[in-house]
Structures are given as C-alpha cells and as structure tokens.
Design a protein around this motif. Structure first.
Motif, short mmCIF file in Angstrom:
data_model
loop_
_atom_site.label_atom_id
_atom_site.label_comp_id
_atom_site.label_asym_id
_atom_site.label_seq_id
_atom_site.Cartn_x
_atom_site.Cartn_y
_atom_site.Cartn_z
N LEU A 238 -8.57 78.50 -31.17
CA LEU A 238 -8.98 78.08 -32.50
C LEU A 238 -8.14 78.76 -33.58
N TYR A 239 -7.80 80.02 -33.35
CA TYR A 239 -7.00 80.76 -34.33
C TYR A 239 -5.60 80.14 -34.48
N VAL A 240 -4.99 79.81 -33.34
CA VAL A 240 -3.65 79.21 -33.39
C VAL A 240 -3.70 77.86 -34.09
N GLU A 241 -4.73 77.06 -33.78
CA GLU A 241 -4.86 75.75 -34.40
C GLU A 241 -5.13 75.86 -35.89
N ALA A 242 -6.02 76.78 -36.29
CA ALA A 242 -6.34 76.95 -37.71
C ALA A 242 -5.15 77.46 -38.48
N LYS A 243 -4.37 78.35 -37.89
CA LYS A 243 -3.18 78.86 -38.59
C LYS A 243 -2.14 77.75 -38.77
N GLU A 278 -7.53 71.35 -50.40
CA GLU A 278 -7.39 71.24 -48.94
C GLU A 278 -6.76 72.50 -48.36
N MET A 279 -5.77 73.02 -49.08
CA MET A 279 -5.15 74.27 -48.62
C MET A 279 -6.17 75.41 -48.62
N GLN A 280 -7.02 75.44 -49.65
CA GLN A 280 -8.02 76.49 -49.73
C GLN A 280 -9.04 76.37 -48.59
N LEU A 281 -9.44 75.12 -48.29
CA LEU A 281 -10.37 74.90 -47.17
C LEU A 281 -9.75 75.35 -45.85
N LYS A 282 -8.48 75.02 -45.64
CA LYS A 282 -7.80 75.43 -44.42
C LYS A 282 -7.71 76.96 -44.34
N TYR A 283 -7.48 77.57 -45.51
CA TYR A 283 -7.40 79.03 -45.54
C TYR A 283 -8.75 79.67 -45.21
N ASN A 284 -9.82 79.10 -45.78
CA ASN A 284 -11.16 79.64 -45.49
C ASN A 284 -11.48 79.54 -44.00
N ALA A 285 -11.14 78.37 -43.41
CA ALA A 285 -11.37 78.19 -41.97
C ALA A 285 -10.53 79.17 -41.16
N TYR A 286 -9.27 79.31 -41.59
CA TYR A 286 -8.37 80.23 -40.90
C TYR A 286 -8.87 81.67 -41.01
N ASN A 287 -9.35 82.05 -42.16
CA ASN A 287 -9.86 83.41 -42.37
C ASN A 287 -11.11 83.66 -41.54
N ALA A 288 -12.01 82.66 -41.46
CA ALA A 288 -13.23 82.81 -40.68
C ALA A 288 -12.92 82.94 -39.19
N ILE A 289 -11.99 82.12 -38.72
CA ILE A 289 -11.65 82.17 -37.29
C ILE A 289 -10.92 83.47 -36.97
N ALA A 290 -10.10 83.97 -37.90
CA ALA A 290 -9.45 85.26 -37.68
C ALA A 290 -10.47 86.37 -37.53
N SER A 291 -11.52 86.31 -38.36
CA SER A 291 -12.60 87.30 -38.25
C SER A 291 -13.34 87.14 -36.92
#
Length: 356
Positions: A238-243, A278-291
C-alpha cells in the motif's frame, strides 16, 4: 513332635546352597566374564542439555500465572488451551515430535574431532553409529536378506529427496532414531523448555543441541510473527502504491501550474484547484499509510518473542552410559538368583517355599 511337611526349613536350604559353593563360583565367574563383554560392547553415549525460558504475550502470561496458582491447589485449568496463542509452550514437545521438524534436522552439518570434513546429521546417523557386535551381525544378515528380496533405498535419494508426506524406509528409521535421541520437555509450572540430545559423540551431541534450540526458536518466532509480517508486507504494498499515486498527482499539478502560469481564465484556475486538491488527498493517503507502515514494523518487533537461555549447549566430558558396574551387578544378581532357584528345585525345597 515332627515338623509339618509343608513347613519351610531354612536350615536345609542354607545347607543345600552351602554344598554348592563350587557351582556358584563357576556360574558367577562365567556370568562376570559375559557381563563384562556385554557392557564393553555397548557404545558410550553422551548427553547435552539446553534450557530456555520463553517470553509470553500478555494474555498468555496472565493465563499462565492463573494456571500456576491453580496447580498449587491441585487444579488443572488447561494452560494455553483457551489462549489466543495456539502454539503454547506446553505444545513444543509435540512440535519437535512432528515429522516435519525431525526431517528438518537431516541436513544439519556435524563434524567430530577426528573428522576432517563435515557431514549431514542424516549421513552421520546412517553410517557412523556404533552398534554392539551382536546387533551389527544380526543387522548385516537382515540387510543382506532384504537386499536380495526387495532391494533398499539409495543413499542419494534419501539425502536429497525428503518428502515428509512419504518417507523412504531409511528416512523413517532415521526419523525414529531422532525421536529417541532428541527429547523436549516443558515444565508446566515454570514453562522452562528443556532440550536434551543424546549421541555417541560429545561434539555432535553439543552441535545438535545448539541446532535444535536454534530451529525451535526460529519456528516459534516465525509462527508468532506470521500475522504481523503479513500485515507488514501488505502495508508495504500500500505504501509503494500510495507513494506512486502521490508522485503522479504532484507531477501533474506542477506541470499544469508551470504551463498555465500567466493565464487568468477561470476554467484554468478551477482545473489547478482540482489538481491541487487531488494532490493533497493523495498526500494525506500517503501520509496515513506511511504511519500505518511504521506501526506494522513496530508490531513485528513487538510480536517477536525473546528467549532467555538458562543453560547453553556445551560439549559433555563424561559419558552418561552405559553404566557398566550396574550392568555387571545386575547380571551377577540374576545369575545368583537363578542358580539358587535351580538348587532348591533339584533338592525338592522350592515347593514349600512357594507354598505348593
């Protein structure tokens, strides 16, 4: 008044035994020689013992404490039976008795002090074990008959192709031998694991004790962390995909912003706002998955059990068997008892002694 015929005359028994001194000397002398030959023909065996104290999970520890308290009052609460941890320490002996675990010991490399090269534990048990002369003679005859009638397993096949579902005759025999040589015991009160390995060579004995300890720890660690490692692997995907999605959205926004920097059309501004959101949403998802990924890594470390080695493997100095003096004494006692019984029988003094 004459004594009853059914009475036991110990005096007559003593005199009967006393008259046969030479017979006792002959029988006990021959027995002593045979007992010495028998005792000296049995190979020496050494024992190495390893003791471990496993770390339990919180729920398992509390249940274990209750079980220990109940055991002091003679009650059995079935430690670990209702625990969320399926592989409780009391099941470790059953694990080591499984075919999968025993066959996993086949490729372990061992070497004696007198050897200049290593060999597998399977080859060592198959070819390097000393046996009493009578066992070797009988085994040689039976092996010759078996090879004439049905043939035997090839060594190369037995070494390379180990299928626990269908073992060959030799593999089954080696697995049974390991079952007797490698023993695991768990104290139900303290849950201390004791691994005991018996072998004819002290170095091989210590090597196998250390290997069995390591393999048992590895298996338990893999079991305890299996779910956490699966969650970690999923979080990494999930982290690789979100990034990748975030990098893609950021690139699109940067490209669009650079290409339309001087334009003031409302449609262009709306498109830029959409790309930014959209970039912000992707960043939020990426940040959550990183956590989530960091939490998964911590979970694996948390679930990894720790073992306290109470007694490590060491090369034994003195053999534990055979106990030659005890063997000789048992032989002499049985010979004396048999000779005395035969004398009393010949003199007609055995029936009153048996109450017949």
């Amino acid at each position: 008044m004459e004594p009853e015929e059914s009475g036991i005359d110990f005096g007559a028994m003593w005199q009967s035994v006393k008259r046969r001194k030479k017979l006792y000397m002959k029988v006990l002398g021959v027995t002593f020689v045979l007992a010495c030959v028998y005792a000296l023909s049995i190979p020496r065996t050494y024992t190495c013992q390893v003791m471990l104290a496993p770390e339990l999970s919180t729920s398992a520890s509390s249940r274990s404490s209750l079980s220990m308290l109940a055991s002091t009052f003679g009650m059995n609460m079935g430690a670990g039976r209702n625990s969320s941890e399926a592989l409780f320490p009391t099941l470790y002996p059953d694990l080591m008795n499984s075919v999968d675990f025993k066959t996993s010991l086949f490729p372990v490399k061992v070497r004696r002090d007198k050897d200049d090269h290593e060999m597998t534990y399977y080859d060592y048990l198959l070819n390097e074990q000393k046996r009493p002369w009578w066992s070797a003679a009988i085994g040689g005859v039976m092996k010759g008959i078996g090879s004439l009638l049905a043939g035997s397993d090839t060594l190369s096949k037995s070494k390379k192709d180990v299928n626990p579902f269908r073992l060959t005759k030799r593999q089954t025999a080696i697995a049974k031998a390991i079952d007797k040589l490698v023993v695991c015991d768990v104290d139900k009160k303290t849950l201390v694991i004791t691994i005991q390995v018996t072998d004819q060579d002290p170095v091989v004995c210590a090597t196998m004790a250390d290997s069995v300890q390591e393999r048992l720890q590895t298996f338990i660690t893999e079991y305890r962390t299996s779910k956490a490692r699966n969650d970690l692997e999923y979080s990494q995907k999930l982290y690789v995909e979100a990034k990748r999605e975030y990098d893609k959205a950021r690139q699109m926004y940067a490209t669009f912003a650079d290409a339309n920097q001087d334009l003031i059309l409302q449609s262009v501004r709306m498109r830029q706002v959409d790309l930014e959101n959209e970039m912000q949403l992707k960043y939020n998802a990426y940040n959550a998955i990183a956590s989530q990924l960091q939490n998964a890594k911590a979970k694996v470390q948390e679930e990894t059990p720790a073992f306290t080695t109470l007694q490590s493997a060491t090369v034994p100095i003195r053999p534990v068997g055979p106990r030659k003096v005890r063997i000789v004494l048992v032989f002499l006692f049985l010979a004396f008892l048999g000779t005395t019984t035969w004398i009393l029988y010949k003199d007609g003094l055995l029936k009153p002694l048996l109450g017949l």
